[in-house]
Design an enzyme around this catalytic site. Structure first.
Site, PDB file in Angstrom:
ATOM      1  N   SER A 245       0.841  -1.192   0.000  1.00 31.93           N
ATOM      2  CA  SER A 245       0.000   0.000   0.000  1.00 31.93           C
ATOM      3  C   SER A 245       0.879   1.247   0.000  1.00 31.93           C
ATOM      4  O   SER A 245       2.094   1.165   0.065  1.00 31.93           O
ATOM      5  CB  SER A 245      -0.916   0.004   1.219  1.00 31.93           C
ATOM      6  OG  SER A 245      -0.167   0.343   2.370  1.00 31.93           O
ATOM      7  N   LYS A 246       0.197   2.378  -0.053  1.00 32.34           N
ATOM      8  CA  LYS A 246       0.859   3.681  -0.097  1.00 32.34           C
ATOM      9  C   LYS A 246       1.947   3.840   0.964  1.00 32.34           C
ATOM     10  O   LYS A 246       2.969   4.446   0.730  1.00 32.34           O
ATOM     11  CB  LYS A 246      -0.188   4.781   0.160  1.00 32.34           C
ATOM     12  CG  LYS A 246      -0.536   5.563  -1.090  1.00 32.34           C
ATOM     13  CD  LYS A 246      -1.366   6.763  -0.732  1.00 32.34           C
ATOM     14  CE  LYS A 246      -2.830   6.408  -0.843  1.00 32.34           C
ATOM     15  NZ  LYS A 246      -3.760   7.491  -0.750  1.00 32.34           N
ATOM     16  N   ARG A 247       1.639   3.316   2.121  1.00 35.49           N
ATOM     17  CA  ARG A 247       2.545   3.342   3.245  1.00 35.49           C
ATOM     18  C   ARG A 247       3.950   2.855   2.882  1.00 35.49           C
ATOM     19  O   ARG A 247       4.929   3.209   3.500  1.00 35.49           O
ATOM     20  CB  ARG A 247       1.886   2.410   4.257  1.00 35.49           C
ATOM     21  CG  ARG A 247       2.247   2.366   5.629  1.00 35.49           C
ATOM     22  CD  ARG A 247       1.048   1.801   6.418  1.00 35.49           C
ATOM     23  NE  ARG A 247       0.731   0.427   6.054  1.00 35.49           N
ATOM     24  CZ  ARG A 247       1.523  -0.595   6.328  1.00 35.49           C
ATOM     25  NH1 ARG A 247       2.658  -0.417   6.937  1.00 35.49           N
ATOM     26  NH2 ARG A 247       1.153  -1.815   5.978  1.00 35.49           N
ATOM     27  N   GLY A 249       5.658   3.436   0.228  1.00 35.78           N
ATOM     28  CA  GLY A 249       6.330   4.229  -0.794  1.00 35.78           C
ATOM     29  C   GLY A 249       5.513   4.246  -2.067  1.00 35.78           C
ATOM     30  O   GLY A 249       4.297   4.144  -2.026  1.00 35.78           O
TER      31      GLY A 249
END
Ligand code: GLU
Length: 477
Positions: A245-247, A249
């Site tokens: 996920s976005k977390r 990177g």
């Protein structure tokens, strides 16, 4: 048999436009594309934008841009589900008319009550089918939903191309809402109608949709459709074992572009996420198309590995024609705010820097001194190489360089070599201080190429700057 027998392969990519095109979506699109191309079939692009709250035009653009950038073309579409409500209504009416669907008049409170009671009994909450055979007078003031009459008995068997046989008991599936009180169709219903109407032969999608599959198959059967084959792709994990996920990177495909990755590298990277062919790592598109088989995709989740992507990116940077990368380097320099119209040709910069750059962003960062003055010397480099005495070396280099014609790497090389010999110094003893003087740092392409690209005027000015710097240091010491 109800399974599709047609030989024409028709796959689809069916994103919900609620965000950018992310790595997982891109991999799904790639596999559907490869499968279609491998079999000489068609890829259909379908935008699943029935959720008007969450779907945005910006997201649709981002998805289309992402696919275009990756070079994943489609043969039909984009079709927008939001423009097909009339079709969904027709199919819902047909199911109602044939007694395969029914109106359910349960209020929110009633459904909530049902859930509470089921939980209290330790049962799984599910709709109990109470309006399945409702013949009474519809209650006033309730906008009914339409529910699909799921078969009560038996099981749905999915012969998944990747996961093999999966069986689902119909007793576990309740009567799905296919049309909401406001008349809009639900997700599983639009997918079914579209897969049917678009004559999809192979549904290739993420395994987060596995639980939808038996429901969709039941509705397809009720509509008398031939069933597509299904292939559920394993999810992509981050190095920490969590779903990517976005977390973690960059996951947005266009963010990879902004960071200086080449689409060929990303596509090559994505094809290996869950698929392999012996120990081959580099695949041209033609090879991918020839070799890819969805049946060979792993069942296990694939882990995202940025270092491997960087390795592939470096490979494609080295393999590309410098002129092809020049405009991309230009974009990267623009992003850094570096004016590059006056300076060496970008293709030349690519040619000398491509051996070492993992991304075009990195290449741009390493090329700033070709286009403008650097702010200060890299500290360890200056400490090591701009020491008392090098001003003498700079003086001995400056004289012949100032009159050198033409300003070519070969001529520069000869000049530096001759000056070194004159001084009785090894080439490296001369080249390293010179490198720090013209680039501000201790690593750069070969010194003659570096000077050639920096240009004569700038080289001389930087020798003067470095001389002044050394003298200043001498004075302070
Ligand atoms: N719209 C769904 C999604 O973006 C995909 C549906 C499907 O492939 O069947 O997850």
């Amino acid at each position: 048999a109800p399974w599709r027998s047609s030989m024409i392969v028709r796959t689809r990519f069916a994103p919900s436009p609620t965000g950018y095109l992310h790595v997982g979506g891109a991999r799904t699109a790639l596999f559907a594309w490869l499968y279609a191309r491998h079999h000489g079939g068609q890829l259909i692009l379908r935008i699943e934008d029935t959720d008007r709250e969450r779907s945005t035009a910006a997201s649709i653009d981002a998805i289309l841009d992402g696919l275009a950038w990756l070079g994943l073309d489609y043969d039909e579409g984009p079709f927008y589900q939001s423009e097909r409500f009339e079709r969904y209504r027709e199919y819902a009416t047909r199911l109602l008319d044939e007694g395969l669907a029914y109106r359910c008049y349960c209020t929110r409170e009633e459904l909530e009550h049902m859930r509470v009671e089921q939980r209290a009994r330790g049962d799984k909450p599910r709709y109990d089918g109470r309006h399945r055979n409702f013949k009474g007078t519809p209650p006033k003031g309730v906008d009914p939903v339409i529910r699909f009459k799921n078969p009560l008995e038996g099981e749905v068997v999915v012969d998944d191309i990747i996961r093999g046989r999966m069986a689902f008991a119909n007793s576990e599936l309740d009567d799905l809402v296919i049309v909401r009180p406001d008349g809009t169709p639900t997700y599983n219903f639009t997918v079914v109608v579209d897969d049917l109407e678009m004559e999809i032969s192979h549904v290739i999608r993420g395994d987060d949709h596995i639980n939808n599959t038996p429901r969709q198959i039941n509705i397809l059967r009720a509509l008398g459709a031939q069933l597509p084959r299904y292939a559920h792709l394993p999810m992509i994990l981050a190095p920490d074992g969590q779903r990517l996920s976005k977390r973690h990177g960059a996951v947005n495909v266009m963010q990879f572009r902004a960071q200086g990755y080449l689409p060929d590298a990303l596509v090559n990277y994505l094809v290996r996420l869950g698929w392999s062919h012996g120990d081959q790592e580099i695949f041209s598109r033609a090879e991918m198309i020839e070799l890819f088989e969805v049946a060979q995709v792993n069942r296990a989740a694939a882990a995202f590995d940025i270092e491997k992507l960087q390795w592939l990116n470096q490979h494609y940077i080295k393999a590309a024609e410098p002129v092809a990368l020049a405009p991309l380097l230009g974009e990267q320099l623009d992003a850094l705010g570096v004016e590059h119209r006056e300076g060496p040709a970008l293709a030349e910069v690519v040619r000398v820097l491509r051996e070492r750059a993992k991304t075009l962003h990195e290449m741009a960062q390493n090329s700033v001194y070709f286009f403008r003055e650097f702010e200060h010397y890299d500290e360890p480099a200056a400490k090591k190489f701009l020491k008392p005495g090098v001003d003498e070396i700079f003086r001995k280099l400056r004289e012949p360089l100032a009159v050198l014609e033409p300003w070519s790497a070969a001529a520069i090389h000869e000049t530096i070599a001759a000056a070194a010999e004159d001084m009785g110094l090894k080439l490296g003893k001369v080249a390293q201080p010179l490198r720090v003087a013209v680039s501000g740092r201790s690593f750069s392409p070969p010194i003659d190429e570096t000077l050639a690209l920096v240009g004569k005027e700038r080289t001389l000015a930087r020798l003067d700057r470095a001389t002044a710097y050394v003298n200043q240091k001498n004075y302070q010491a």
